[in-house]
Structure formats: structure tokens, C-alpha cells
Motif scaffolding. Structure first.
Motif, PDB file in Angstrom:
ATOM      1  N   SER A   1       1.635   0.432  -4.817  1.00  0.00           N
ATOM      2  CA  SER A   1       2.280  -0.543  -3.926  1.00  0.00           C
ATOM      3  C   SER A   1       2.847   0.152  -2.694  1.00  0.00           C
ATOM      4  CB  SER A   1       3.360  -1.332  -4.670  1.00  0.00           C
ATOM      5  OG  SER A   1       4.155  -0.479  -5.415  1.00  0.00           O
ATOM      6  N   HIS A   2       3.285   1.411  -2.862  1.00  0.00           N
ATOM      7  CA  HIS A   2       3.744   2.151  -1.681  1.00  0.00           C
ATOM      8  C   HIS A   2       2.589   2.356  -0.703  1.00  0.00           C
ATOM      9  CE1 HIS A   2       4.649   5.982   0.536  1.00  0.00           C
ATOM     10  NE2 HIS A   2       5.672   5.231   0.864  1.00  0.00           N
ATOM     11  N   ALA A   3       1.385   2.574  -1.219  1.00  0.00           N
ATOM     12  CA  ALA A   3       0.236   2.771  -0.332  1.00  0.00           C
ATOM     13  C   ALA A   3       0.069   1.573   0.593  1.00  0.00           C
ATOM     14  CB  ALA A   3      -1.026   3.010  -1.152  1.00  0.00           C
ATOM     15  N   VAL A  18      10.377  -5.295   2.041  1.00  0.00           N
ATOM     16  CA  VAL A  18      10.788  -5.861   0.748  1.00  0.00           C
ATOM     17  C   VAL A  18      10.196  -5.055  -0.404  1.00  0.00           C
ATOM     18  CG1 VAL A  18      10.428  -7.850  -0.769  1.00  0.00           C
ATOM     19  CG2 VAL A  18      11.204  -8.196   1.577  1.00  0.00           C
ATOM     20  N   SER A  19       8.923  -4.681  -0.262  1.00  0.00           N
ATOM     21  CA  SER A  19       8.274  -3.914  -1.318  1.00  0.00           C
ATOM     22  C   SER A  19       8.852  -2.507  -1.403  1.00  0.00           C
ATOM     23  CB  SER A  19       6.771  -3.862  -1.081  1.00  0.00           C
ATOM     24  OG  SER A  19       6.153  -3.164  -2.126  1.00  0.00           O
ATOM     25  N   LEU A  20       9.145  -1.940  -0.229  1.00  0.00           N
ATOM     26  CA  LEU A  20       9.727  -0.595  -0.187  1.00  0.00           C
ATOM     27  C   LEU A  20      11.083  -0.572  -0.888  1.00  0.00           C
ATOM     28  CD1 LEU A  20       8.296   1.699   1.176  1.00  0.00           C
ATOM     29  CD2 LEU A  20       9.733   1.403   3.175  1.00  0.00           C
ATOM     30  N   LEU A  21      11.847  -1.637  -0.666  1.00  0.00           N
ATOM     31  CA  LEU A  21      13.173  -1.763  -1.269  1.00  0.00           C
ATOM     32  C   LEU A  21      13.091  -1.995  -2.771  1.00  0.00           C
ATOM     33  CD1 LEU A  21      15.108  -4.105   1.148  1.00  0.00           C
ATOM     34  CD2 LEU A  21      15.773  -1.841   0.398  1.00  0.00           C
ATOM     35  N   GLY A  22      11.970  -2.553  -3.216  1.00  0.00           N
ATOM     36  CA  GLY A  22      11.848  -2.889  -4.624  1.00  0.00           C
ATOM     37  C   GLY A  22      12.481  -4.222  -4.962  1.00  0.00           C
ATOM     38  N   GLY A  57       5.196  -5.584  -5.333  1.00  0.00           N
ATOM     39  CA  GLY A  57       4.671  -4.524  -6.183  1.00  0.00           C
ATOM     40  C   GLY A  57       5.715  -3.450  -6.415  1.00  0.00           C
ATOM     41  N   GLY A  58       6.489  -3.162  -5.360  1.00  0.00           N
ATOM     42  CA  GLY A  58       7.541  -2.157  -5.481  1.00  0.00           C
ATOM     43  C   GLY A  58       8.568  -2.547  -6.531  1.00  0.00           C
ATOM     44  N   PHE A  59       8.843  -3.850  -6.624  1.00  0.00           N
ATOM     45  CA  PHE A  59       9.813  -4.332  -7.626  1.00  0.00           C
ATOM     46  C   PHE A  59       9.297  -4.079  -9.037  1.00  0.00           C
ATOM     47  CE2 PHE A  59      10.793  -7.921 -10.475  1.00  0.00           C
ATOM     48  CZ  PHE A  59      12.133  -7.638 -10.706  1.00  0.00           C
ATOM     49  N   ILE A  60       8.052  -4.481  -9.296  1.00  0.00           N
ATOM     50  CA  ILE A  60       7.473  -4.295 -10.637  1.00  0.00           C
ATOM     51  C   ILE A  60       7.528  -2.817 -11.019  1.00  0.00           C
ATOM     52  CG2 ILE A  60       5.367  -4.511 -12.014  1.00  0.00           C
ATOM     53  CD1 ILE A  60       6.083  -7.214 -11.333  1.00  0.00           C
ATOM     54  N   ALA A  61       7.114  -1.958 -10.068  1.00  0.00           N
ATOM     55  CA  ALA A  61       7.036  -0.529 -10.361  1.00  0.00           C
ATOM     56  C   ALA A  61       8.417   0.042 -10.676  1.00  0.00           C
ATOM     57  CB  ALA A  61       6.420   0.201  -9.177  1.00  0.00           C
ATOM     58  N   LYS A  62       9.392  -0.302  -9.824  1.00  0.00           N
ATOM     59  CA  LYS A  62      10.726   0.277 -10.038  1.00  0.00           C
ATOM     60  C   LYS A  62      11.361  -0.317 -11.294  1.00  0.00           C
ATOM     61  CE  LYS A  62      11.344   1.946  -5.447  1.00  0.00           C
ATOM     62  NZ  LYS A  62      11.709   1.661  -4.074  1.00  0.00           N
ATOM     63  N   TRP A  63      11.056  -1.556 -11.577  1.00  0.00           N
ATOM     64  CA  TRP A  63      11.551  -2.194 -12.795  1.00  0.00           C
ATOM     65  C   TRP A  63      11.023  -1.452 -14.018  1.00  0.00           C
ATOM     66  CZ3 TRP A  63      15.337  -5.168 -14.066  1.00  0.00           C
ATOM     67  CH2 TRP A  63      15.319  -5.861 -15.284  1.00  0.00           C
ATOM     68  N   MET A  64       9.733  -1.108 -13.980  1.00  0.00           N
ATOM     69  CA  MET A  64       9.141  -0.378 -15.101  1.00  0.00           C
ATOM     70  C   MET A  64       9.786   1.001 -15.255  1.00  0.00           C
ATOM     71  SD  MET A  64       5.119  -1.392 -14.587  1.00  0.00           S
ATOM     72  CE  MET A  64       4.389  -0.453 -15.923  1.00  0.00           C
TER      73      MET A  64
END
Lengths: 331, 501, 97
Positions: free
Chosen positions: B346-348, B392-396, B401-408
Motif C-alpha cells: 500500500s505504501h508503493a 490517508v493511506s500513509l497515516l494508516g 491499505g495502510g490502515f489494514i497493514a498497520k492494524w495487522m
């Protein structure tokens, strides 16, 4: 025992030469030492039964690298700004004024780290098993099906031909990279080439072309191959440039590009054809493998030689060069 | 249907971009169109490979028909295919953007660096693409070295493409880092080969034993790859190299190139060397990752130039990826390494979008000084919307996608009881809020007296927007990519299970 | 200690020496030389390893790897030298800021 003493002498000379060339004040001297270092490396390769590598090292590692370095030194001015460049250093502390406390700490920390690295590596090398056949037997067992009888060529063009495909790509990529950075001033010869160099070149170049051809052909069963042959051919090209014989400069740009890309293109096409036919990249049938390898190597030889000469002259052959006397050494 | 199953798609996905590189080198007039053509063909191959994987499971390709240990194998599992797919999608959108970004190339060479960059961007980028695909699929230690060199050369040349003094000196620094990194990696490979006599990753995984040689080799390989991934404190080369490159190049470098060396670290640490690694090394990597998050975020907040801010944010986001090592070693399951891989993905998308948007802003405003960008939001609504979505994604923040990843990752940290990692992840999010707000605030400030007149191609704005939209979509439809990731068998080897207490 | 070990030790020493010089020297041309010395060290480790074959025939795989490595090294050197040439002030031709 005598053999071991000779080995020790060789290794110590290598380390000593490396130390000298990295510590030499004068950059010209450092480069000359680097060329000698390369020749010693070639000796070591010959000693360790690696004649293919010895040939390549002498021609590329020592000869052409040396020529590249000397040409670059001349471009940046014999003792000019290029010699004392500070910007763009690797270490983050390169901008710090010498003698400052931070620099000293960084330097000490670095020294400690390097000593740690040396210790770890020496230990890691020390515990290595004294005998190890690696993949020798597996390669020998498959030599019959490789299409050639020199095991190094078999590995390079058949068993691990994919590495070599990518590597020819690296060489073409290097040319594109160098060209993408724009034109450099060219002053390979400050004086007009003397009669001796001209005559010498005219005599030597045809001979070198023959040697390159021989090395290519010999690669199938003896030390040699596209890299070694290409390097010799490149040396001939460099001589042509130095002697100011305008043969290479008269080559049209489109043809030049096509020839530079020839080796990689042929290799890619062969790989794709095999992929289409057999479902695997570079899956030659054993009966035809020798012929395919010769085709790939011949194309690669031309591209390797041309790209190496082009790298030497900054990515392009300059047309309509001004007479040497009128050229300003630092444009 | 049988075509999908039998054609060796993974081999084509390497050969096609390389062929495209040659074609664009030879034919300058059609270079941009050829890039799109070869790019789309590559994307089709990657798509078909994904389908093949779904039907038949992980795939192996024996190059030349030789088997390991003598030959080289390509290997495609869920993780590899996901990386290929990200490369294809991000790459295509960046290529599309670049067709408008770079001026049309003439036939003849002039001394003008702008023309040179528009001529050479295409072959360099396709070489980079080929190198990335070859790297993701390679199952051979030495072959990986060759792909790393292809990648490094093209990335360095791309970063110096503008020809400006800062870009050249950043490229030089990048080249040295790249050289040290590759040579360090290669020495590690040499030690391993001298010890075990194999180069294939699978064979090595079954033979490797703890000992000074294996540990020294792993240390060399790790340092080499960490340098290339710009892990703190090896990050010093990244901000100047990424910030001074032309916008499409910055996007490629930040979105894809640094992920490639991280991908190798992930594969090697978790798939090949689980018996060699120890808790100290794992904690050190996690600790450096944590420092990268904090240091990178603070530096990002302090920057005055937009592109430098974005580049430092890359340093911080790369830090998150390294948290995977302590998380997995202490018993984190799929949430740990899957979260890390998902963050890379998601960062990509988010970072590519932000860099492309910055390129548009620079084009319109003529500079990227953050404090002087007031009013740009009114002029470029689509770009600003893209920037906000990617932020928004960068912030998580959900739904991204950034949210899902950081949540995991957060879940994994909680499950394994590593509270310091929980703290770092939360702190990183707060710091990111600071710099993302700074990135957006000035641009949204309405201004009446400054007018940005420079026209901008629509496709540039929409490419940036599409990338940001994917970064958000990764949060809305996370199921398929996560399922794909889970089919990465090499992470479930017996070696890894033994490590888990 | 066998001959192969001797050369392997020489190789790691060259690598370390090159690393040290690359990190501490400030002149860019010398950094390029240092990287080449590092590379030679790695190649020496590989070829020395190949020499340990009990059959007397050296292992051809590292030989092929080093040949590849030599070509990669000259490509890197060439790119570094051209970058260096472009960085020297006043050396750029037809340059447009």
C-alpha cells in the motif's frame, strides 16, 4: 613448501599493492599501481587454475579499467578540481571540517567496526572446510549434453546461461546509463599521435582482431570465449581511438546502437524462441547446443567490444574532432 | 484455459520488459508508445501468472531445462506474484504519467539534458522493470546478485537523469551505496557457496547450519540489503536521491526499488536462514526500524521542500517494514509478515501517487517550497484530492491499505506482547499525522493573489489520482490480495516453526 | 592451513581494506579504486574456494561467477567515472539548468 612460500609472497604482494594504491598521494601513481595490482590478480588466477578468469582480468580488470581510469583522470584535469573532490562522499560526516571532535569519533567508531569486520571475516574463512568439490561433479556429469567441452563456457552459456543473459544486459545498460548522463568533453590525445603509435596501431589492430576471433572459437574447448575475445577487440578499438584513426567515428549512430544491442537482442531472441518451443528459457537441444552457443557468443563478442570502447570514450564517438593542438585541455 | 495453465508466464514477465528496453533504445521516436505496449503485455503475463498460481499453487521454472543445483530456478509464490502485480500496476500508471511529463524526443541527440532525459528514461525504466521482475522471481543467490546490479545501475542513472548538480551528487552517493551493498551481498554469497556448495535458495535452506560462516554471510547479506533499503542509519543517501530526481523517477524509486531489497531480506531471513538468526540480531533490526520511523517522521516534518518531506516519509515508512523481524520471531503469525508485506504494497501505491502529485505541483508552481504553495489546491483539485487520499493511506486511517497493514502489525505486536512495538507503531502514526498535515495544509489554504498559470496534462493528474485510489481500495477489498499472500509456502517451512516458541 | 585458505584470507583482507578506504577516503576517484579492490577481494574468495576441489579440477561455477562479476565491475566503474566527470565543475557541455 616452496609452492606455499610462493603463495604467501603473492598474497602479501597483493595486499601491499592494494595498500599502496589506496594510500598513494598522487592519483596517477595510484592508477598505475591499480593496473599492476590487476596484473598480479591475473597471476593469482593463473596460479589457482582459473585461466579463463586470468585472461578476462588481464584484459578487462587491469587493461581496460586502467585505460578508463586514466582517461577519466585526464578529463578531470591532471591535478585539477577532480582530484580534490569532496562533495558526494559516502559517509554522512564527509562535510565535517577535519579535526573536529565529531569526525574523530566517527573515525574511531569506523576503525573499530572495520577491525570487527576483518576479525569476523577471517574467522569465517578460517573455518571453511579444506576440501569441497562444490558443483564440480554435477557439472562434469552434464558436460556431454552442454554442447561445449570447456566447463567454464558450459556454465556460462548453458547451465547458468540466464545469468550471462542478464549480464550482457548489464553491459548494455551501462552504456545507456553513461549516455543518459550527457556528453563529456573528449580529449583522449592531447598531442597529435606520433608516427610510431599510428604505425604500431595499423600493425597491431588486424592482429588483435584475429586474436579475438581465435579466443571466441577456442572458448568452446579451451580458455577463452566472448568476454575475453571482446575485451581484446575492445583494446584494438581503444588503440584506434588513441591513434586518431577515424574508423569508429565514421560509423553512423543508428548502426552503432544496433551493434551495441546486438548481443543482448540475439540472446533474448534465442531465450524467447526456446521458451516458446520447449517451455523453458534457453533450453537448447544437446545436439544443437554448440551451434546456439557459438551464435550467441559471436553476437555478444561484437557488442561487448563495442560497448567497452564506447564506455572508454564516454558513451559516444565524437565526430569532426578539432585538431589536437587547438583543443583546450579543460573545456 | 489450458493456455493459462501451460504457458510459462513468469519467464515471459522477465523477458518482455527486457525486450522492451532494447526496443526503446533502438527506436527513440516510438519509445513512449513501445513502453506502454511492452508494459501492458508484461501486465497481462503477470495477471495470467496470478491465475495460474490460484489454480495450481506456487510455480517453479527450471531455466534451460537443468535442475538445481546446476541450473537456475525461478520461483513464484503469492508474495512474489503480489510484488510483480504491484510493479506492473504502479509501473503502468507511472509510464502513462511519464508520456506527458517528458517532452517528445527528437531523433537526433543534442546537448540538451532535457532531451537526453526524455530519450533515456524509457530504456532505463524498462531495464529497471525487467530487473525487478527477475529479482522477485529468482530462487538463486548469485542470480539475485546480477538482478541487484541491473536494478542498481538503472536506478542510479535514473536518479541522475535531470543532470542538475544536486541530482548528480546524489546519484554518485547512491552509486557508492549500491556498490558497497552489492559487494557485501556478493561476499556473503561467496562464503555460503564455499561452505555449502549450493546457490539455490531451497537447497540452501535445507543445508544451512548455524556457525561463524553462516552468521558472517548472513550479516554481510543483511548489511548489503539494508543499505539498499535505506534502513536507519543507512538512510542518508535516500532523501537527496529521491527528492532530486524527475517526478516519475522519484515515484519509481520510492514505490518499487527500495521494496525490492526489503523483499529479499524478508525471503532470506524468514525463508532461508531461520535456523541461523538469533534474538539479538532480530531485535537490532526491529530497533533500527523503530528509530527509522521516529527519525524519518521528525525529519519529514522539518523539511521546507515538499519532495524532501515525501522522501523522509519514505525513510519512516520503510522503518515499519523492519518491525516484521521481532514480530515473527516472537511468534507472530501471518498478521506479522503479511502486515509488513501489505504495508510495502500500500505504501508503493500511496507514495507513487504523492511523488507524481508533487511533480505536478512543481510543474505548475515552478518550485516545491511548502510555505509558498498557498492556493495551489484551487488550481489543481484532482491532484490535491489524490494527495489527500494517499495521505490517508500513509497515516494508516481507515479505509485504506495502510490502515489494514498497520492494524495487522499492531495486532501482531499485541499478540506477541511486545509493548514497545505497540508504542512505536502508535507514535509513528501520530508523527505521520504531523507531516501529512504539513504537506496538505498550505496547499489547501485559499489564496486569491497568486495564480499558477502553467498548464498541466490531464493524464498526469489522473495517473496520480488512480494510484491514490488503489491505495484506498486496498483497504476496502483486502481479501483477494491477502489470500494471495497467504499462499506463500516458503514462509511456512519447518525451520520457521521450530523457531517459534 | 591449505593454499586455498591462504588465498581466501587474502581475499577477505582485500575486501576489508577496500571497505575501509571507500568509507574514509574523500577523493571520489580513490573511492572508485577502493570499490574495485573490494570486488577483487570477493573474487579471490570465490576462486580460492573453487581451488579446493579434491579431484584437482577446479569448480567451474565460481569461475563463471567471477567472469560475470568482472564485467559488472567494469560497468559500475564506467558509470562512476562518467558521473565523476559530470560532477567536476565546468566539465559539462551543452548543459542547461
Amino acid at each position: 613448501m616452496i609452492e606455499f612460500a610462493m603463495d604467501i609472497t603473492l598474497v602479501i604482494s597483493l595486499l601491499w599493492l592494494a595498500w599502496l594504491l589506496l594510500a598513494a598521494q598522487d592519483m596517477f601513481k595510484a592508477i598505475i599501481l591499480f593496473i599492476i595490482f590487476g596484473l598480479f590478480m591475473a597471476l593469482v588466477w593463473a596460479r589457482l587454475n582459473a585461466p579463463d578468469v586470468a585472461l578476462a582480468e588481464a584484459a578487462i580488470g587491469s587493461g581496460l579499467s586502467g585505460a578508463l581510469l586514466l582517461a577519466s583522470l585526464r578529463r578531470s584535469g591532471e591535478s585539477g578540481a577532480g582530484n580534490e573532490q569532496r562533495a558526494g562522499g559516502l559517509e554522512p560526516g564527509s562535510g565535517i571540517t577535519p579535526g573536529s571532535a565529531t569526525l574523530n569519533i566517527t573515525h574511531r567508531l569506523l576503525t573499530v567496526l572495520i577491525i570487527g569486520l576483518a576479525g569476523t571475516l577471517v574467522w569465517a574463512a578460517w573455518v571453511m572446510p579444506p576440501q569441497h568439490s562444490g558443483l564440480t561433479e554435477q557439472v562434469t556429469a552434464r558436460m556431454q549434453r552442454s554442447g561445449v567441452s570447456n566447463p567454464v563456457t558450459a556454465v556460462l552459456l548453458n547451465f547458468r546461461g540466464y545469468d550471462t543473459l542478464l549480464e550482457i544486459g548489464v553491459l548494455l545498460l551501462a552504456l545507456i546509463c553513461v549516455r543518459s548522463l550527457g556528453a563529456l568533453p573528449q580529449f583522449l590525445t592531447l598531442r597529435p599521435p606520433g608516427m610510431v603509435l599510428m604505425a604500431f596501431t595499423r600493425l597491431l589492430v588486424p592482429f588483435m582482431v584475429l586474436v579475438a576471433g581465435y579466443l571466441l572459437w577456442a572458448g568452446a574447448h579451451a580458455p577463452g570465449g566472448a568476454f575475453q575475445g571482446g575485451a581484446v577487440l575492445a583494446a584494438a578499438g581503444v588503440l584506434l581511438l588513441l591513434a586518431d584513426i577515424g574508423l569508429l567515428q565514421s560509423c553512423p549512430e543508428r548502426l552503432l546502437r544496433a551493434l551495441a544491442a546486438l548481443g543482448f537482442t540475439v540472446f533474448l531472441l534465442v531465450a524467447s524462441m526456446m521458451l516458446q518451443a520447449s517451455g523453458q528459457i534457453l533450453n537448447y537441444t544437446p545436439a544443437r547446443a554448440g551451434a546456439w552457443i557459438l551464435l550467441i557468443e559471436s553476437a555478444a563478442l561484437i557488442s561487448i567490444a563495442l560497448i567497452l570502447v564506447l564506455l572508454f570514450s564516454g558513451g559516444r564517438f565524437e565526430k569532426g574532432r578539432v585538431p589536437a593542438q587547438e583543443r583546450d585541455p579543460v573545456q | 484455459m489450458s493456455l493459462i495453465l501451460t504457458v510459462p508466464w513468469m519467464a515471459w514477465s522477465i523477458l518482455l520488459p527486457l525486450g522492451g528496453a532494447v526496443a526503446t533504445f533502438l527506436s527513440r521516436r516510438y519509445a513512449s508508445r513501445l513502453t506502454l505496449l511492452f508494459g501492458m503485455a508484461t501486465a497481462v503475463c503477470v495477471g495470467a501468472l496470478g491465475w495460474q498460481l490460484a489454480l495450481k499453487g506456487p510455480q517453479r521454472h527450471h531455466i534451460g531445462g537443468w535442475q538445481v543445483p546446476v541450473g537456475i530456478d525461478l520461483y513464484a509464490d503469492g508474495l512474489a506474484v503480489l510484488m510483480l502485480a504491484v510493479t506492473a500496476l504502479v509501473g503502468l500508471l507511472i509510464s502513462f504519467y511519464a508520456t506527458a511529463y517528458f517532452p517528445k524526443a527528437g531523433q537526433e541527440e543534442t546537448g540538451d539534458q532535457n532531451v537526453a532525459s526524455s530519450v533515456y528514461f524509457w530504456p532505463l525504466w524498462l531495464f529497471l522493470w525487467g530487473a525487478l521482475n527477475a529479482l522477485f522471481l529468482s530462487a538463486d543467490l548469485f542470480n539475485i546478485y546480477v538482478t541487484l546490479e541491473l536494478l542498481g545501475l538503472s536506478a542510479v542513472a535514473l536518479s541522475g537523469l535531470s543532470g542538475k548538480a544536486e541530482a548528480l551528487s546524489a546519484a554518485m552517493r547512491y552509486l557508492f551505496v549500491s556498490m558497497i551493498g552489492s559487494l557485501s551481498y556478493l561476499l556473503g554469497v561467496a562464503l555460503l557457496y564455499n561452505m555449502y556448495g549450493v546457490l539455490d535458495l531451497g537447497l540452501l535452506a535445507s543445508e544451512v547450519r548455524p556457525g561463524p560462516t553462516s552468521q558472517a554471510a548472513l550479516a554481510l547479506i543483511t548489511v548489503g540489503l539494508a543499505l539498499k533499503t535505506a534502513l536507519f542509519p543507512f538512510h542518508f543517501w535516500l532523501p537527496p536521491a529521491h527528492a532530486n530526481a524527475p517526478a516519475p523517477v522519484s515515484a519509481l524509486l520510492s514505490a518499487l526499488v527500495v521494496k525490492a531489497s526489503f523483499y529479499l531480506l524478508l525471503r532470506l531471513w524468514l525463508g532461508v536462514f531461520p535456523t541461523v538468526i538469533n534474538t539479538t540480531a532480530v531485535d537490532l533490526l526491529g530497533f533500527l526500524g523503530a528509530l527509522a520511523i521516529i527519525w524519518g517522521s521528525i525529519q519529514a516534518f522539518r523539511q521546507r521542500r515538499l519532495k524532501l518531506l515525501v522522501a523522509y516519509s519514505t525513510v519512516a515508512q520503510l522503518g515499519y517494514l523492519f518491525l516484521v523481524f521481532p514480530l515473527v520471531l516472537r511468534g507472530g503469525d501471518f498478521t506479522a509478515w503479511g502486515g509488513s508485506a501489505y504495508l510495502a504494497v500500500s505504501h508503493a501505491f500511496a507514495k507513487a501517487s504523492i511523488f507524481l502529485a508533487s511533480g505536478i505541483i512543481m510543474h505548475v508552481a515552478g518550485h516545491d517550497r511548502i510555505d509558498e504553495l498557498a492556493g495551489i489546491g484551487q488550481r489543481l483539485p484532482v491532484t490535491m484530492f489524490a494527495l489527500a487520499l494517499a495521505g490517508v493511506s500513509l497515516l494508516g486511517l481507515p479505509p485504506s491499505g495502510g490502515f489494514i497493514a498497520k492494524w495487522m502489525l499492531l495486532n501482531a505486536a499485541l499478540i506477541t506482547g511486545q509493548w514497545w512495538l505497540v508504542a512505536v507503531i502508535i507514535l509513528g502514526g501520530l508523527l505521520a499525522a504531523g507531516y501529512v498535515f504539513r504537506m496538505l495544509a498550505h496547499s489547501f489554504t485559499p489564496a486569491t493573489w497568486i495564480s499558477f498559470e502553467q498548464p498541466v496534462a490531464r493524464r498526469m493528474e489522473w495517473s496520480a489520482f488512480a494510484l491514490a485510489a488503489v491505495a484506498i481500495a486496498l483497504g476496502l477489498v483486502a481479501e483477494p490480495p491477502l489470500t494471495l499472500l497467504q499462499s506463500s509456502t516458503s514462509f511456512a517451512g519447518p525451520g520457521l516453526r521450530e523457531m517459534i516458541p | 592451513m591449505s593454499n586455498a585458505h591462504l588465498y581466501m584470507l587474502g581475499g577477505v583482507c582485500l575486501f576489508t581494506l577496500g571497505t575501509y578506504a571507500l568509507l574514509t577516503k574523500t577523493q571520489l576517484l580513490r573511492k572508485i579504486l577502493a570499490a574495485n579492490v573490494m570486488g577483487s577481494g570477493v573474487f579471490l574468495v570465490l576462486i580460492a574456494g573453487a581451488y579446493r576441489s579434491p579431484s584437482g579440477l577446479p569448480d567451474p561455477v565460481p569461475h563463471a561467477m567471477v567472469l560475470t562479476g568482472i564485467v559488472v565491475a567494469i560497468s559500475m566503474t564506467a558509470l562512476a567515472l562518467v558521473l565523476l566527470g559530470r560532477m567536476v565543475p565546468g566539465s559539462r557541455k551543452g548543459d542547461k539548468e
